[in-house]
Design a protein around this motif. Structure first.
Motif, PDB file in Angstrom:
ATOM      1  N   LYS A   1       0.855  -1.189   0.000  1.00  0.00           N
ATOM      2  CA  LYS A   1       0.000   0.000   0.000  1.00  0.00           C
ATOM      3  C   LYS A   1       0.889   1.235   0.000  1.00  0.00           C
ATOM      4  CE  LYS A   1      -4.102  -1.566   2.416  1.00  0.00           C
ATOM      5  NZ  LYS A   1      -4.961  -1.311   3.570  1.00  0.00           N
ATOM      6  N   PRO A   2       0.454   2.277  -0.663  1.00  0.00           N
ATOM      7  CA  PRO A   2       1.247   3.507  -0.642  1.00  0.00           C
ATOM      8  C   PRO A   2       1.231   4.140   0.747  1.00  0.00           C
ATOM      9  CG  PRO A   2      -0.859   3.907  -1.699  1.00  0.00           C
ATOM     10  CD  PRO A   2      -0.768   2.424  -1.439  1.00  0.00           C
ATOM     11  N   ALA A   3       2.289   4.883   1.023  1.00  0.00           N
ATOM     12  CA  ALA A   3       2.350   5.602   2.289  1.00  0.00           C
ATOM     13  C   ALA A   3       1.263   6.664   2.331  1.00  0.00           C
ATOM     14  CB  ALA A   3       3.720   6.264   2.445  1.00  0.00           C
ATOM     15  N   GLY A   4       0.700   6.856   3.475  1.00  0.00           N
ATOM     16  CA  GLY A   4      -0.322   7.881   3.622  1.00  0.00           C
ATOM     17  C   GLY A   4       0.195   9.026   4.469  1.00  0.00           C
ATOM     18  N   GLY A   5      -0.561  10.041   4.563  1.00  0.00           N
ATOM     19  CA  GLY A   5      -0.190  11.151   5.425  1.00  0.00           C
ATOM     20  C   GLY A   5       0.802  12.106   4.798  1.00  0.00           C
ATOM     21  N   VAL A   6       1.351  12.944   5.647  1.00  0.00           N
ATOM     22  CA  VAL A   6       2.246  14.010   5.228  1.00  0.00           C
ATOM     23  C   VAL A   6       3.668  13.473   5.067  1.00  0.00           C
ATOM     24  CG1 VAL A   6       3.182  16.255   5.901  1.00  0.00           C
ATOM     25  CG2 VAL A   6       0.807  15.696   6.412  1.00  0.00           C
ATOM     26  N   THR A   7       4.298  13.871   3.989  1.00  0.00           N
ATOM     27  CA  THR A   7       5.692  13.501   3.757  1.00  0.00           C
ATOM     28  C   THR A   7       6.577  14.304   4.707  1.00  0.00           C
ATOM     29  OG1 THR A   7       5.168  13.147   1.435  1.00  0.00           O
ATOM     30  CG2 THR A   7       7.493  13.363   2.002  1.00  0.00           C
ATOM     31  N   PRO A   8       7.493  13.636   5.422  1.00  0.00           N
ATOM     32  CA  PRO A   8       8.380  14.364   6.334  1.00  0.00           C
ATOM     33  C   PRO A   8       9.243  15.382   5.591  1.00  0.00           C
ATOM     34  CG  PRO A   8       8.563  11.992   6.654  1.00  0.00           C
ATOM     35  CD  PRO A   8       7.725  12.203   5.438  1.00  0.00           C
TER      36      PRO A   8
ATOM     37  N   VAL B   1       2.317   8.143  -8.662  1.00  0.00           N
ATOM     38  CA  VAL B   1       2.365   8.989  -7.480  1.00  0.00           C
ATOM     39  C   VAL B   1       2.652   8.086  -6.286  1.00  0.00           C
ATOM     40  CG1 VAL B   1       1.002  10.519  -5.994  1.00  0.00           C
ATOM     41  CG2 VAL B   1       0.788  10.661  -8.494  1.00  0.00           C
ATOM     42  N   ARG B   2       3.594   8.487  -5.481  1.00  0.00           N
ATOM     43  CA  ARG B   2       4.031   7.710  -4.309  1.00  0.00           C
ATOM     44  C   ARG B   2       4.537   6.319  -4.669  1.00  0.00           C
ATOM     45  NH1 ARG B   2       2.788   9.591   1.302  1.00  0.00           N
ATOM     46  NH2 ARG B   2       2.557  11.802   0.982  1.00  0.00           N
ATOM     47  N   GLY B   3       5.006   6.150  -5.911  1.00  0.00           N
ATOM     48  CA  GLY B   3       5.698   4.935  -6.313  1.00  0.00           C
ATOM     49  C   GLY B   3       4.848   3.686  -6.439  1.00  0.00           C
ATOM     50  N   VAL B   4       3.548   3.841  -6.676  1.00  0.00           N
ATOM     51  CA  VAL B   4       2.663   2.676  -6.732  1.00  0.00           C
ATOM     52  C   VAL B   4       2.566   2.045  -8.117  1.00  0.00           C
ATOM     53  CG1 VAL B   4       1.297   3.431  -4.750  1.00  0.00           C
ATOM     54  CG2 VAL B   4       0.577   4.060  -7.067  1.00  0.00           C
ATOM     55  N   GLY B   5       3.261   2.615  -9.110  1.00  0.00           N
ATOM     56  CA  GLY B   5       3.256   2.059 -10.457  1.00  0.00           C
ATOM     57  C   GLY B   5       2.121   2.602 -11.308  1.00  0.00           C
ATOM     58  N   THR B   6       2.278   2.421 -12.621  1.00  0.00           N
ATOM     59  CA  THR B   6       1.272   2.813 -13.603  1.00  0.00           C
ATOM     60  C   THR B   6       1.283   1.766 -14.704  1.00  0.00           C
ATOM     61  OG1 THR B   6       2.747   4.059 -15.051  1.00  0.00           O
ATOM     62  CG2 THR B   6       1.782   5.275 -13.191  1.00  0.00           C
TER      63      THR B   6
ATOM     64  N   ARG C   1      12.824   5.170  -0.387  1.00  0.00           N
ATOM     65  CA  ARG C   1      13.075   4.311   0.786  1.00  0.00           C
ATOM     66  C   ARG C   1      12.113   4.671   1.916  1.00  0.00           C
ATOM     67  NH1 ARG C   1      15.191   0.448  -2.066  1.00  0.00           N
ATOM     68  NH2 ARG C   1      17.393   0.679  -2.561  1.00  0.00           N
ATOM     69  N   TRP C   2      11.783   5.939   2.081  1.00  0.00           N
ATOM     70  CA  TRP C   2      10.791   6.321   3.087  1.00  0.00           C
ATOM     71  C   TRP C   2       9.438   5.695   2.749  1.00  0.00           C
ATOM     72  CZ3 TRP C   2       6.376   9.416   2.363  1.00  0.00           C
ATOM     73  CH2 TRP C   2       5.635   9.641   3.528  1.00  0.00           C
ATOM     74  N   LEU C   3       9.043   5.800   1.467  1.00  0.00           N
ATOM     75  CA  LEU C   3       7.775   5.190   1.045  1.00  0.00           C
ATOM     76  C   LEU C   3       7.770   3.691   1.348  1.00  0.00           C
ATOM     77  CD1 LEU C   3       7.275   6.847  -2.470  1.00  0.00           C
ATOM     78  CD2 LEU C   3       5.891   7.269  -0.420  1.00  0.00           C
ATOM     79  N   GLN C   4       8.873   3.032   1.040  1.00  0.00           N
ATOM     80  CA  GLN C   4       8.967   1.591   1.275  1.00  0.00           C
ATOM     81  C   GLN C   4       8.865   1.259   2.759  1.00  0.00           C
ATOM     82  OE1 GLN C   4      12.709   0.809  -0.659  1.00  0.00           O
ATOM     83  NE2 GLN C   4      11.727   0.336  -2.622  1.00  0.00           N
TER      84      GLN C   4
END
Length: 130
Positions: A31-38, A58-63, A121-124
């Motif tokens: 699942k993509p990261a939610g919330g505010v990006t640090p 967007v947020r690395g979830v692929g297309t 890496r943060w998203l992961q």
């Protein structure tokens, strides 16, 4: 009769392989990261949006044009940071997915790629990949 049984066996094996391949790529996506990006990865988020999101989402979830980077295949033990640097600098031949080859990304500096990697890496981590 024997040929029919062999043919049926082969068809079942092919169907099982296709199902395993499909499950491996779909179920392993996170699942993509939610919330505010640090704040410390927001620069990378902007660079990702400008240079990567058109294909990697967007947020690395692929297309439909590119694979998700928020996926266990891209965790650091399988694709180290240097793999991202090489992909951006040289492009990369398709090897995990059927999206085609990735072209090199013109105008992106190694420092830009470092920022993008920090964001990915943060998203992961947020998605529980590692």
């Amino acid at each position: 009769m024997k040929a029919w049984m062999v043919g049926t066996g082969v068809a079942v094996m092919v169907a099982a392989l296709v199902a395993c391949e499909s499950n491996a790529t779909n179920q392993d996506a996170a699942k993509p990261a939610g919330g505010v990006t640090p704040a410390d990865v927001q620069v990378g988020e902007g660079k990702f949006a400008a240079n990567c999101a058109a294909c990697h989402g967007v947020r690395g979830v692929g297309t439909k044009q590119g694979p998700p980077l928020v996926h266990k295949i891209y965790e650091p033990n399988h694709h180290a940071d240097m793999a991202f640097h090489r992909a951006a600098e040289n492009g990369v031949r398709a090897h995990h997915w059927e999206f085609g080859n990735m072209p090199k990304i013109e105008g992106v500096t190694p420092a830009d790629v470092e920022q993008i990697i920090r964001y990915v890496r943060w998203l992961q981590r947020e998605a529980g990949i590692y």
